[in-house]
Scaffold this motif. Structure first.
Motif, PDB file in Angstrom:
ATOM      1  N   SER A 184       0.737  -1.279   0.025  1.00 22.14           N
ATOM      2  CA  SER A 184       0.047  -0.188   0.111  1.00 22.14           C
ATOM      3  C   SER A 184       0.901   1.111   0.005  1.00 22.14           C
ATOM      4  O   SER A 184       0.496   2.313  -0.770  1.00 22.14           O
ATOM      5  N   LEU A 185       1.892   1.212   0.759  1.00 25.19           N
ATOM      6  CA  LEU A 185       2.941   2.295   0.799  1.00 25.19           C
ATOM      7  C   LEU A 185       3.439   2.692  -0.565  1.00 25.19           C
ATOM      8  O   LEU A 185       3.810   3.807  -1.004  1.00 25.19           O
ATOM      9  N   GLU A 186       3.777   1.668  -1.275  1.00 24.18           N
ATOM     10  CA  GLU A 186       4.374   1.673  -2.728  1.00 24.18           C
ATOM     11  C   GLU A 186       3.378   2.362  -3.595  1.00 24.18           C
ATOM     12  O   GLU A 186       3.736   3.204  -4.412  1.00 24.18           O
ATOM     13  N   GLN A 187       2.142   1.583  -3.503  1.00 22.19           N
ATOM     14  CA  GLN A 187       1.055   2.312  -4.390  1.00 22.19           C
ATOM     15  C   GLN A 187       0.934   3.866  -4.010  1.00 22.19           C
ATOM     16  O   GLN A 187       0.909   4.579  -4.784  1.00 22.19           O
ATOM     17  N   GLN A 188       0.799   4.277  -2.667  1.00 25.33           N
ATOM     18  CA  GLN A 188       0.549   5.607  -2.414  1.00 25.33           C
ATOM     19  C   GLN A 188       1.969   6.562  -2.911  1.00 25.33           C
ATOM     20  O   GLN A 188       1.784   7.534  -3.436  1.00 25.33           O
ATOM     21  N   THR A 189       3.168   5.990  -2.833  1.00 27.75           N
ATOM     22  CA  THR A 189       4.016   6.607  -3.259  1.00 27.75           C
ATOM     23  C   THR A 189       4.283   6.761  -4.773  1.00 27.75           C
ATOM     24  O   THR A 189       4.556   8.053  -5.300  1.00 27.75           O
ATOM     25  N   GLU A 190       3.743   5.925  -5.342  1.00 32.92           N
ATOM     26  CA  GLU A 190       3.536   5.947  -6.927  1.00 32.92           C
ATOM     27  C   GLU A 190       2.441   7.101  -7.312  1.00 32.92           C
ATOM     28  O   GLU A 190       2.935   7.974  -8.071  1.00 32.92           O
ATOM     29  N   ARG A 193       3.883  10.350  -6.496  1.00 35.03           N
ATOM     30  CA  ARG A 193       4.963  10.693  -7.363  1.00 35.03           C
ATOM     31  C   ARG A 193       4.357  11.234  -8.888  1.00 35.03           C
ATOM     32  O   ARG A 193       4.826  12.270  -9.329  1.00 35.03           O
ATOM     33  N   CYS A 194       3.354  10.631  -9.208  1.00 32.29           N
ATOM     34  CA  CYS A 194       2.623  10.951 -10.371  1.00 32.29           C
ATOM     35  C   CYS A 194       1.971  12.408 -10.155  1.00 32.29           C
ATOM     36  O   CYS A 194       1.978  13.219 -10.901  1.00 32.29           O
ATOM     37  N   ALA A 195       1.448  12.477  -8.915  1.00 33.36           N
ATOM     38  CA  ALA A 195       0.693  13.849  -8.724  1.00 33.36           C
ATOM     39  C   ALA A 195       2.006  15.022  -8.597  1.00 33.36           C
ATOM     40  O   ALA A 195       1.653  15.997  -9.219  1.00 33.36           O
ATOM     41  N   VAL A 196       2.981  14.442  -8.111  1.00 29.20           N
ATOM     42  CA  VAL A 196       4.083  15.668  -8.006  1.00 29.20           C
ATOM     43  C   VAL A 196       4.477  15.879  -9.542  1.00 29.20           C
ATOM     44  O   VAL A 196       4.813  17.214  -9.624  1.00 29.20           O
TER      45      VAL A 196
END
Length: 304
Positions: A184-190, A193-196
């Motif tokens: 879940s953390l990896e998904q949230q990180t992705e 990152r896309c949002a950034v």
């Protein structure tokens, strides 16, 4: 010896009747124990004073003066001490009685020793019996303790295995939850990152637009500055022309004032000249009136 006798005679009691040395009397007074109350058991004991050996000396004709003391000492003849009597010799009957008493004492001593040895042997047997019972009790206690320890060890081993199995299950569940959390953390990180990246793109476009807008504003500002500078230069030229005109007017006014002042000065000089001439004529007239006209000869002579 003579010095000792003199010292003893000087240290006699001051009563001069008992002729006891003063040191002995003082020693008796110091060494006397304090009086104690009777304890109630028997009669109270009292210490008898020690016998004092008197010295047969006598002092006569004592005279005191500022320089010291003068006296006469009379010594007695030396006395020989008496010999102590020898003890009496025991008789044969007393010797046999003493031997009988010694034999009886030896027999009593032997019987006492035998009694002591018997008592000691009885004590040793009791000690051996007590030690044997103690060993039996300790062996029984050790066996019971070993059995209880074995039972406790078996129970502890079972509990430990059950606890280890429970810990393994908990660890497995924890690892599964950790893996889920990691995914879940990896998904949230992705997603972040896309949002950034999207925000960075929009920020870059907005930045370019802002830069273009700022350049336009800067260009307009430069144009306005040029217009203001041109207006200022025109105004400065107007001011310079006005100042130049005013300077010309001031110069002309100054020249006219100078001409007027010069004219006034010339008029004043003419008037002054006229006044001087009038004054001179008046003075000449006055001199003519004061000095009448002489003959021509005299006039020529005076003039010559």
């Amino acid at each position: 010896m003579l010095i000792g006798l003199v010292r003893d005679s000087v240290l006699q009691c001051f009563c001069h009747s008992c002729k006891a040395p003063l040191g002995v009397v003082a020693g008796q007074r110091r060494n006397n124990a304090p009086f104690k109350k009777p304890s109630g058991k028997g009669k109270p004991r009292t210490k008898q004073p020690k016998k004092v050996k008197f010295i047969t000396t006598e002092i006569r004709c004592q005279e005191k003066s500022k320089g010291g003391l003068c006296y006469e000492v009379i010594l007695a003849e030396p006395t020989v001490p008496k010999r102590a009597p020898s003890p009496p010799q025991p008789s044969p009957t007393q010797q046999t009685a003493i031997e009988d008493k010694l034999k009886a004492a030896e027999e009593r001593r032997l019987s006492i020793e035998a009694h002591k040895l018997a008592a000691l042997a009885a004590k040793l047997s009791k000690i051996e019996e007590a030690s044997r019972k103690k060993d039996e009790l300790s062996a029984a206690f050790i066996a019971a303790t070993r059995e209880s320890l074995d039972a406790k060890m078996n129970n502890t081993e079972e509990k430990r295995e059950a606890h280890i199995a429970e810990l393994k299950n908990k660890l497995k569940d924890h690892l599964e939850s950790v893996e889920k959390t990691r995914l879940s953390l990896e998904q949230q990180t992705e997603e972040v990152r896309c949002a950034v990246e999207e925000k960075l793109k929009t920020a870059a476009a907005q930045r370019d637009e802002n830069i273009k807008r700022m350049l336009d504003r800067l260009k307009e500002h430069e144009e306005q500055v040029a217009r203001v500078r041109q207006g200022m230069s025109e105004r400065v030229q107007q001011l310079e022309s006005q100042i130049q005109g005013k300077l010309e007017q001031a110069r002309e006014r100054r020249e006219t004032i100078e001409r007027e002042q010069k004219e006034k000065l010339r008029n004043h000089e003419r008037r002054a000249e006229i006044v001087r001439q009038n004054k001179k004529e008046r003075q000449d007239n006055l001199t003519d009136v004061a000095n009448p006209i002489l003959p021509v000869e005299n006039e020529t002579a005076s003039s010559g």
